[in-house]
Design a protein around this motif. Sequence first.
Motif: not given
Length: 384
Positions: A92-104
Amino acid sequence: MSAQEIDIVPVSGKRELNEFVDLAYRLNEADQNWVPPLRAEVFELLTPGKNPFHEHARMQLFLARRGGKVVGRISAHIDELALAQPPEQGMGPGTGNWGLLEAEDEAVTHALIARAEDWLREQGMTRVLAPISLSIWEEPGLLVHGHDHPPMVMMGHHLPQYQGWIESAGYETAKRLLTFELPVAREFPPLIQRIVASGEKNKSIVVREADPKEFARDAAIIIDILNDAWSGNWGFVPFTEAEKAYGAKKLKPLIKPGANMIAELDGEPVAFMMALPDVNAAIKPMKGRLFPFNWIKLLWWLRNPRADFRVPLMGVKRRLQNSRLASQIAFMMIEYIRRYAVSAHDAKRGEIGWVLEDNKGMIAIADAIDSKMNREYRIYSKAL
């Protein structure tokens, strides 16, 4: 080290993109259950003009450096089609995403997530659902249960410490996605066999194999049923015409007619079930590279894989959902695929999923065939 010593930079060129892709192989190298994706596939995923997801999405990739060394990565992205969905269905409106996370470590994780959140705010977003890498149809969610065995085809695998690091950044569970495994060499329980036999006597029901000679036609039928069947589901985003063609082309080498069924009721296609041989078992030793000789091995494997199978997608038209007929058709398709996978490909295991945690109908079907939950993924949410 503290977050202040971490430098987050946007990926802006070929060198940074290579570093972004390379990092996953380094950080996961010691995990015996991680399946290194083919590098060419990863670059294609991230490249506008090759992956049609980018035709309706905005994306920015970020790298984390500490002391000049790459120590983390993340994508921030907005799917315009997801923004148009009803809010009660998760997007729905206003919803973003993040992904492909890799971290030490946790500090790097928090710095990356904070930068992704800032980018989403700059784009006008007020909420985030994550991790989603990149489309809801690709690898949604974080693995929180099932780290003790490799993922099957088209499923993600993540380091177990990521759960605590993400949750400590203020994220709460929005939805659980489940997968179920079962030994397919043995027959289903007698009740299921009787249900299948009863369906076979019903002249209104025809369950047929997808026809490789009519691949485009049957692929379109499957996508149309999928769009109808899943349209009310949490997280649903419709396929574009370009994505239909792209998906069909990508999956065609894995399509085995006896493992892909279309069910017709009085001549109308009303349900489908797709099962794919677990190509992950073949590509795992390749460490992400097809050349110089791995492409020959993969082509040989694709001709007649001795493999386990995963059911990534199934659907029944909405007007039939929650009916006994829908369950009967589902059991018939599962049984036919089970027989084929065992006889033609020597399959030992099957996997169904992912399944939304509140999809009571599908979970009941999984229970009825004596399958057990083997993996759990979580999609998290946070207000921005």
